[in-house]
Design a protein around this motif. Sequence first.
Motif, PDB file in Angstrom:
ATOM      1  N   MET A   1       0.833  -1.212   0.000  1.00  0.00           N
ATOM      2  CA  MET A   1       0.000   0.000   0.000  1.00  0.00           C
ATOM      3  C   MET A   1       0.864   1.258   0.000  1.00  0.00           C
ATOM      4  O   MET A   1       0.694   2.159  -0.807  1.00  0.00           O
ATOM      5  N   PHE A   2       1.843   1.332   0.913  1.00  0.00           N
ATOM      6  CA  PHE A   2       2.709   2.501   1.027  1.00  0.00           C
ATOM      7  C   PHE A   2       4.030   2.185   0.327  1.00  0.00           C
ATOM      8  O   PHE A   2       4.730   1.234   0.703  1.00  0.00           O
ATOM      9  N   LYS A   3       4.368   2.972  -0.692  1.00  0.00           N
ATOM     10  CA  LYS A   3       5.515   2.633  -1.539  1.00  0.00           C
ATOM     11  C   LYS A   3       6.793   3.343  -1.118  1.00  0.00           C
ATOM     12  O   LYS A   3       7.848   2.730  -0.993  1.00  0.00           O
ATOM     13  N   GLN A   4       6.723   4.645  -0.902  1.00  0.00           N
ATOM     14  CA  GLN A   4       7.956   5.393  -0.663  1.00  0.00           C
ATOM     15  C   GLN A   4       7.673   6.665   0.120  1.00  0.00           C
ATOM     16  O   GLN A   4       6.669   7.341  -0.103  1.00  0.00           O
ATOM     17  N   ILE A   5       8.589   6.969   1.039  1.00  0.00           N
ATOM     18  CA  ILE A   5       8.502   8.240   1.767  1.00  0.00           C
ATOM     19  C   ILE A   5       9.233   9.306   0.959  1.00  0.00           C
ATOM     20  O   ILE A   5      10.434   9.185   0.704  1.00  0.00           O
ATOM     21  N   LEU A   6       8.504  10.329   0.561  1.00  0.00           N
ATOM     22  CA  LEU A   6       9.122  11.400  -0.227  1.00  0.00           C
ATOM     23  C   LEU A   6       9.846  12.403   0.665  1.00  0.00           C
ATOM     24  O   LEU A   6      10.943  12.856   0.340  1.00  0.00           O
ATOM     25  N   SER A   7       9.239  12.751   1.748  1.00  0.00           N
ATOM     26  CA  SER A   7       9.853  13.765   2.614  1.00  0.00           C
ATOM     27  C   SER A   7       9.325  13.618   4.035  1.00  0.00           C
ATOM     28  O   SER A   7       8.225  13.100   4.254  1.00  0.00           O
ATOM     29  N   ILE A   8      10.143  14.070   4.971  1.00  0.00           N
ATOM     30  CA  ILE A   8       9.748  14.107   6.379  1.00  0.00           C
ATOM     31  C   ILE A   8       9.982  15.519   6.896  1.00  0.00           C
ATOM     32  O   ILE A   8      11.110  16.031   6.847  1.00  0.00           O
ATOM     33  N   ASN A   9       8.894  16.141   7.380  1.00  0.00           N
ATOM     34  CA  ASN A   9       8.989  17.490   7.926  1.00  0.00           C
ATOM     35  C   ASN A   9       8.917  17.434   9.447  1.00  0.00           C
ATOM     36  O   ASN A   9       9.041  16.359  10.050  1.00  0.00           O
ATOM     37  N   LYS A  10       8.716  18.562  10.051  1.00  0.00           N
ATOM     38  CA  LYS A  10       8.717  18.636  11.507  1.00  0.00           C
ATOM     39  C   LYS A  10       7.623  17.772  12.120  1.00  0.00           C
ATOM     40  O   LYS A  10       7.857  17.057  13.100  1.00  0.00           O
ATOM     41  N   ASN A  11       6.412  17.826  11.552  1.00  0.00           N
ATOM     42  CA  ASN A  11       5.277  17.130  12.156  1.00  0.00           C
ATOM     43  C   ASN A  11       4.576  16.150  11.226  1.00  0.00           C
ATOM     44  O   ASN A  11       3.557  15.571  11.598  1.00  0.00           O
ATOM     45  N   ASN A  12       5.085  15.969  10.007  1.00  0.00           N
ATOM     46  CA  ASN A  12       4.381  15.074   9.089  1.00  0.00           C
ATOM     47  C   ASN A  12       5.331  14.513   8.041  1.00  0.00           C
ATOM     48  O   ASN A  12       6.491  14.946   7.924  1.00  0.00           O
ATOM     49  N   ALA A  13       4.812  13.551   7.293  1.00  0.00           N
ATOM     50  CA  ALA A  13       5.572  12.937   6.196  1.00  0.00           C
ATOM     51  C   ALA A  13       4.692  12.890   4.958  1.00  0.00           C
ATOM     52  O   ALA A  13       3.465  12.744   5.059  1.00  0.00           O
ATOM     53  N   LEU A  14       5.331  12.986   3.785  1.00  0.00           N
ATOM     54  CA  LEU A  14       4.640  12.868   2.507  1.00  0.00           C
ATOM     55  C   LEU A  14       5.020  11.521   1.915  1.00  0.00           C
ATOM     56  O   LEU A  14       6.202  11.217   1.729  1.00  0.00           O
ATOM     57  N   VAL A  15       4.003  10.691   1.592  1.00  0.00           N
ATOM     58  CA  VAL A  15       4.242   9.305   1.217  1.00  0.00           C
ATOM     59  C   VAL A  15       3.489   8.977  -0.071  1.00  0.00           C
ATOM     60  O   VAL A  15       2.329   9.382  -0.247  1.00  0.00           O
ATOM     61  N   ILE A  16       4.181   8.235  -1.000  1.00  0.00           N
ATOM     62  CA  ILE A  16       3.542   7.738  -2.211  1.00  0.00           C
ATOM     63  C   ILE A  16       2.832   6.426  -1.896  1.00  0.00           C
ATOM     64  O   ILE A  16       3.359   5.567  -1.193  1.00  0.00           O
ATOM     65  N   ILE A  17       1.596   6.257  -2.409  1.00  0.00           N
ATOM     66  CA  ILE A  17       0.837   5.027  -2.192  1.00  0.00           C
ATOM     67  C   ILE A  17       0.506   4.377  -3.535  1.00  0.00           C
ATOM     68  O   ILE A  17       0.625   5.005  -4.598  1.00  0.00           O
ATOM     69  N   ASP A  18       0.093   3.103  -3.488  1.00  0.00           N
ATOM     70  CA  ASP A  18      -0.307   2.394  -4.707  1.00  0.00           C
ATOM     71  C   ASP A  18      -1.559   3.021  -5.299  1.00  0.00           C
ATOM     72  O   ASP A  18      -2.445   3.495  -4.567  1.00  0.00           O
ATOM     73  N   ASN A  19      -1.668   2.938  -6.617  1.00  0.00           N
ATOM     74  CA  ASN A  19      -2.842   3.490  -7.273  1.00  0.00           C
ATOM     75  C   ASN A  19      -4.115   2.734  -6.930  1.00  0.00           C
ATOM     76  O   ASN A  19      -5.208   3.296  -6.935  1.00  0.00           O
ATOM     77  N   ASN A  20      -3.969   1.440  -6.643  1.00  0.00           N
ATOM     78  CA  ASN A  20      -5.169   0.646  -6.360  1.00  0.00           C
ATOM     79  C   ASN A  20      -5.739   0.891  -4.959  1.00  0.00           C
ATOM     80  O   ASN A  20      -6.704   0.259  -4.565  1.00  0.00           O
ATOM     81  N   VAL A  21      -5.152   1.797  -4.236  1.00  0.00           N
ATOM     82  CA  VAL A  21      -5.630   2.107  -2.885  1.00  0.00           C
ATOM     83  C   VAL A  21      -6.826   3.061  -2.917  1.00  0.00           C
ATOM     84  O   VAL A  21      -7.572   3.168  -1.969  1.00  0.00           O
ATOM     85  N   PHE A  22      -7.026   3.720  -4.023  1.00  0.00           N
ATOM     86  CA  PHE A  22      -8.052   4.755  -4.061  1.00  0.00           C
ATOM     87  C   PHE A  22      -9.452   4.212  -3.796  1.00  0.00           C
ATOM     88  O   PHE A  22     -10.353   4.955  -3.421  1.00  0.00           O
ATOM     89  N   SER A  23      -9.643   2.925  -3.991  1.00  0.00           N
ATOM     90  CA  SER A  23     -10.965   2.353  -3.725  1.00  0.00           C
ATOM     91  C   SER A  23     -11.237   2.227  -2.230  1.00  0.00           C
ATOM     92  O   SER A  23     -12.364   2.004  -1.812  1.00  0.00           O
ATOM     93  N   GLU A  24     -10.216   2.352  -1.415  1.00  0.00           N
ATOM     94  CA  GLU A  24     -10.382   2.248   0.034  1.00  0.00           C
ATOM     95  C   GLU A  24     -10.425   3.637   0.665  1.00  0.00           C
ATOM     96  O   GLU A  24      -9.740   4.561   0.213  1.00  0.00           O
ATOM     97  N   ASP A  25     -11.221   3.758   1.679  1.00  0.00           N
ATOM     98  CA  ASP A  25     -11.285   5.023   2.403  1.00  0.00           C
ATOM     99  C   ASP A  25     -10.266   4.983   3.531  1.00  0.00           C
ATOM    100  O   ASP A  25     -10.515   4.421   4.594  1.00  0.00           O
ATOM    101  N   ILE A  26      -9.103   5.571   3.280  1.00  0.00           N
ATOM    102  CA  ILE A  26      -8.032   5.486   4.284  1.00  0.00           C
ATOM    103  C   ILE A  26      -7.830   6.799   5.032  1.00  0.00           C
ATOM    104  O   ILE A  26      -6.955   6.894   5.887  1.00  0.00           O
TER     105      ILE A  26
END
Length: 587
Positions: A1-26
């Motif tokens: 589901m979670f492919k790669q961490i793009l960046s980590i900031n002070k309080n959060n992270a930006l993460v790439i996810i699989d395209n097939n995840v969009f059908s789920e409410d995450i």
Amino acid sequence: MFKQILSINKNNALVIIDNNVFSEDILNYYVIFEDNDKKILGEISEVDQNQVKINFLGEFINNKFLSGIIRKPSLNSQIRIINDEELKLLIGTETDNNMILGLSPLYKNAPIYIDINDMFSNHTAIFGNTGSGKTFGVSRLVQNLFTKKNIIPFYSNIFIFNSTNEYDNAFSKISEYNPNFNYKMFTSNTNQSKTPLIKIPLWHLTTDDFANLLDVTDYSQINIIDKMLIYVSAFAKDDEYSHRYKNHLISSAIISVLYTNQTSARIRDQIFNILTICKTKELNLDVEIQGVGYTRKLRKCFDIDSKGDFVERLLVTQYIEGFLEPDTKWNEEYEPVFYTLDNLEEALNFTLISEGLLLNEKYYAEAIALKVKLHTICNSSYKKFFAYDRFITLNQYFNELIITKENKRCQIINFVLEDIDDRMAKALVKIYSRLIFKFARSLQERGSFPIHIMLEEAHRYVQKDFDIQTLGYNIFERIAKEGRKYGVIIDLITQRPTELSENVLSQCSNFLIFKINHPTDLDYIEKMVPNISSDIIEKQKSLQSGTCIAFGKMMKLPMIVKMELPSPKPSSASANIYEKWMYKLNK
């Protein structure tokens, strides 16, 4: 589901996810960043195409969750959805010390448990628009406490103050859960014969209580109330001492007027006023005064002769001075004794003629304002609220509040303040709150009789009032700051948080935020509520009825909580307009 961490900031992270995840409410799901010995908890706050933003919430260390983070996950961390065991560390499990709060709609309606002490040992604020499920949520919260199986809250004391009887249906059958539970309701509606009327022993009211009851706005009126209570304490005994004291006060007032530099007509009017509002069998306008070989009524002694003087000035002076006791040390301490509102009104009249009030226009006007307000109460249905039929101590009074006629202990006491104006309702709630606080502080074992004060429509009572300037404090602010150590806890339930006292709200440690739409209220909550974030504000905007954001000391983390429907329900639903308006025509 979670492919790669793009960046980590002070309080959060930006993460790439699989395209097939969009059908789920995450959205709002909890995730775990695993990195060697680190296990960081995050929450998915945003989803944008194949990227998600994950806010850091805390860290799991030795199977315990710690809110907040010091260490950040690395870019090589593995990310996964939280598992059941980790989730239980956040939402709790069923134990003797815990109770169910509600269900988690994000995790298959998993039950969310809270520590009873963390919930009920701290001040709580419950906000929500009309129709948001706020009253249903409060009812369910209390019912959850009373439906525990192994350990029951037999010694609990929940005092509810509300302008309607909407909670009566939710709690009146509480004994059906367990025969050890009982419920009691008092009303301010004098037309309801089946429900006990609210009654408060007058002698347990202090100067501060009467200041609230009589709507005092000037500090000088406090001194007048102090003197009134000293007099009522003395006069209510109706003994020789009190009779002499009255005569001394009347004679002192008359003599002080007699020797003023005023016209005889003005002096006569003031003396007649004194003897009209304050009189005894020896000192009244119709008493016969014995002269040399004749008698004359006191009022006739003040006839004015052709020289502009009283015809019997010397006779009057000698008679009046006979009741003066300047060397007597009168008791100036108030002590609780049985008295009525009529006794109090008489004492206020004697206060009007004492301390030179008659000769001070400003103070006399302020005293008259108090007299008018007290007289209004004495001649209205409100008088019944203070018509206790016998002397009772404060301990006995609270015992009567929580004990039924069958000598059973009540856990929920509902005070319904209906058919009275907001000013009187606020005064009564303040009086009760101060009596509760006084009672709790008088106990030898501190915190041995915890009481919850649940204020429905709290914005009607917990405001920034004149008593801050006149009394130097507000009872709700005092309870908010000091009440927890004595076991006096406030629950603020309102749809208008902007009208609440900021000082009281700032002391709340637990929050249940149902849906609120008004932007002013939202801005106020964001500024005043500690530890609330813009994320929480945004979440509550889309809540369904009966669902809230819960956070504070009772929660490990702010969570969306679905409150189960109370059973039975409170009578808080909107009127059924269709049913009441529509009439089906016969075809």
